[in-house]
Design an enzyme around this catalytic site. Structure first.
Site, mmCIF file in Angstrom:
data_model
loop_
_atom_site.group_PDB
_atom_site.id
_atom_site.type_symbol
_atom_site.label_atom_id
_atom_site.label_comp_id
_atom_site.label_asym_id
_atom_site.label_seq_id
_atom_site.Cartn_x
_atom_site.Cartn_y
_atom_site.Cartn_z
ATOM 1 N N ALA A 1 0.842 -1.208 0.000
ATOM 2 C CA ALA A 1 0.000 0.000 0.000
ATOM 3 C C ALA A 1 0.871 1.250 0.000
ATOM 4 O O ALA A 1 1.944 1.266 0.609
ATOM 5 C CB ALA A 1 -0.893 0.006 1.238
ATOM 6 N N ASP A 2 0.420 2.296 -0.673
ATOM 7 C CA ASP A 2 1.093 3.584 -0.525
ATOM 8 C C ASP A 2 0.307 4.420 0.494
ATOM 9 O O ASP A 2 -0.712 3.971 1.018
ATOM 10 C CB ASP A 2 1.259 4.305 -1.873
ATOM 11 C CG ASP A 2 -0.074 4.683 -2.514
ATOM 12 O OD1 ASP A 2 -1.100 4.688 -1.817
ATOM 13 O OD2 ASP A 2 -0.078 4.969 -3.729
ATOM 14 N N SER A 3 0.810 5.617 0.789
ATOM 15 C CA SER A 3 0.192 6.430 1.851
ATOM 16 C C SER A 3 -1.292 6.689 1.577
ATOM 17 O O SER A 3 -2.115 6.649 2.474
ATOM 18 C CB SER A 3 0.899 7.781 1.962
ATOM 19 O OG SER A 3 2.276 7.595 2.043
ATOM 20 N N ASP B 1 -3.313 4.853 -0.191
ATOM 21 C CA ASP B 1 -4.089 3.611 0.010
ATOM 22 C C ASP B 1 -4.498 3.475 1.476
ATOM 23 O O ASP B 1 -5.616 3.081 1.781
ATOM 24 C CB ASP B 1 -3.248 2.385 -0.383
ATOM 25 C CG ASP B 1 -3.050 2.271 -1.886
ATOM 26 O OD1 ASP B 1 -3.979 2.618 -2.625
ATOM 27 O OD2 ASP B 1 -1.962 1.841 -2.308
#
Lengths: 77, 246
Positions: free
Chosen positions: A35-37, A39
């Site tokens: 996940a990125d921030s 997400d």
């Protein structure tokens, strides 16, 4: 308890497109689940809807692993 | 062009904001007409939209107030069921030379013109992220690019809006939300009406098109940025200034 876990798992699987077996309490959203921030922000929004609660920005920032989510929900029900 | 779309325009009771609200509505968008103090004028804008077959409602909120803004966005989404377009237009001036500028003159302008954009953008981004689409259009100013004596507060806020536009564009791009700024030059509004005839004449010499702009000139560029036609445009600042700042 099991119910919370299942509901959280389903959201994570749907949102991040990961395999259910990867969603363990120790799994980190960013390190292990890709996940990125943004997400994580979205995940928190979805959890708020699913469990009908408001997670403050301060608390949301502390959420790093699947276990953090489960604990947070169980502590705020 | 904007049929079925929903829009929130801040500071829409007069000037450029009013022209933007009318323009978006004329293209089929439903419009929330935000105002801070001029309720009567906001209602007139709503009436004008409704008379032309559009849909709109007026809603009070001070964009500098975070709680006000949360309520503003919540009510707009509730009313429309979605929010496709945010136009951050609300702005004030408290002009003074830097040496004479009081702290509250600085704070008021920064709070409304810069923090207000932050407040509204943050509040709508949640809805737009869920929708996987959105258009945010910030009204900046060419003085934010070029500077202008007597407007340190206003210029700093508008330059801040341009930077905020670029950062928000980068943060939200992956969710199909575009964020652009429109930088008007001197436009015929209440804000520029206060300028003396002498100052205006001096201005013309600095404007290649040699006239003041109209609020509609700005509104039409906003309409483009709000539409599908601008799909591949984000993080940009488009000057609508008769060529004053290039």
């Amino acid at each position: 308890m099991a119910d919370t876990l299942d509901r959280v798992k389903k959201i994570i699987v749907d949102r991040l497109g990961v395999d259910e077996s990867e969603v363990t309490p120790e799994a980190s959203f960013k390190e292990d689940l890709g996940a990125d921030s943004l997400d994580v922000v979205e995940l928190v929004m979805e959890l708020e809807d699913e469990f009908d609660m408001e997670i403050s920005d301060e608390d949301a920032e502390k959420i790093a692993t699947v276990g953090d989510v489960i604990n947070y929900i169980n502590n705020h029900k | 062009m904007l049929n079925g779309k929903t829009a929130l325009v801040t500071g829409a009771s007069r000037g450029i904001g009013k022209a933007i609200a009318l323009e978006l509505a004329s293209q089929g968008a439903k419009v929330a007409v935000n105002f801070a103090g001029s309720e009567d004028r906001a209602n007139q804008v709503v009436n004008e939209i409704v008379e032309n077959g559009g849909e709109a409602f007026a809603i009070q909120a001070n964009v500098a107030n975070t709680e006000d803004v949360q309520e503003l966005v919540k009510r707009t989404v509730k009313e429309f069921g979605s929010l496709d377009i945010l136009v951050n237009n609300a702005g004030i001036t408290r002009d003074n030379l830097l040496m004479r500028m009081k702290e509250d003159e600085w704070d008021d302008v920064i709070n409304t013109n810069l923090k207000g954009v932050f407040n509204c953008t943050k509040a709508v981004s949640r809805q737009m992220m869920k929708q996987r689409s959105g258009r945010i259009i910030n009204i900046a100013s060419v003085v934010g690019v070029a500077g202008n004596p007597g407007q340190a507060n206003y210029v700093a806020a508008k330059a801040g809006v341009i930077g905020l536009t670029k950062t928000t564009a980068k943060e939200l791009a992956s969710r199909n939300i575009t964020v652009n700024a429109v930088a008007p030059g001197f436009i015929e509004t209440d804000m520029t009406e206060e300028l003396s005839a002498e100052v205006k004449e001096g201005l013309f010499d600095r404007i290649p098109l040699h006239r003041l702009g109209k609020a509609e000139d700005v509104a039409k560029v906003v309409r483009f940025l709000a539409s599908e036609d601008s799909n591949y445009v984000t993080g940009q600042t488009i000057h609508v200034d008769g060529g004053m700042v290039m």
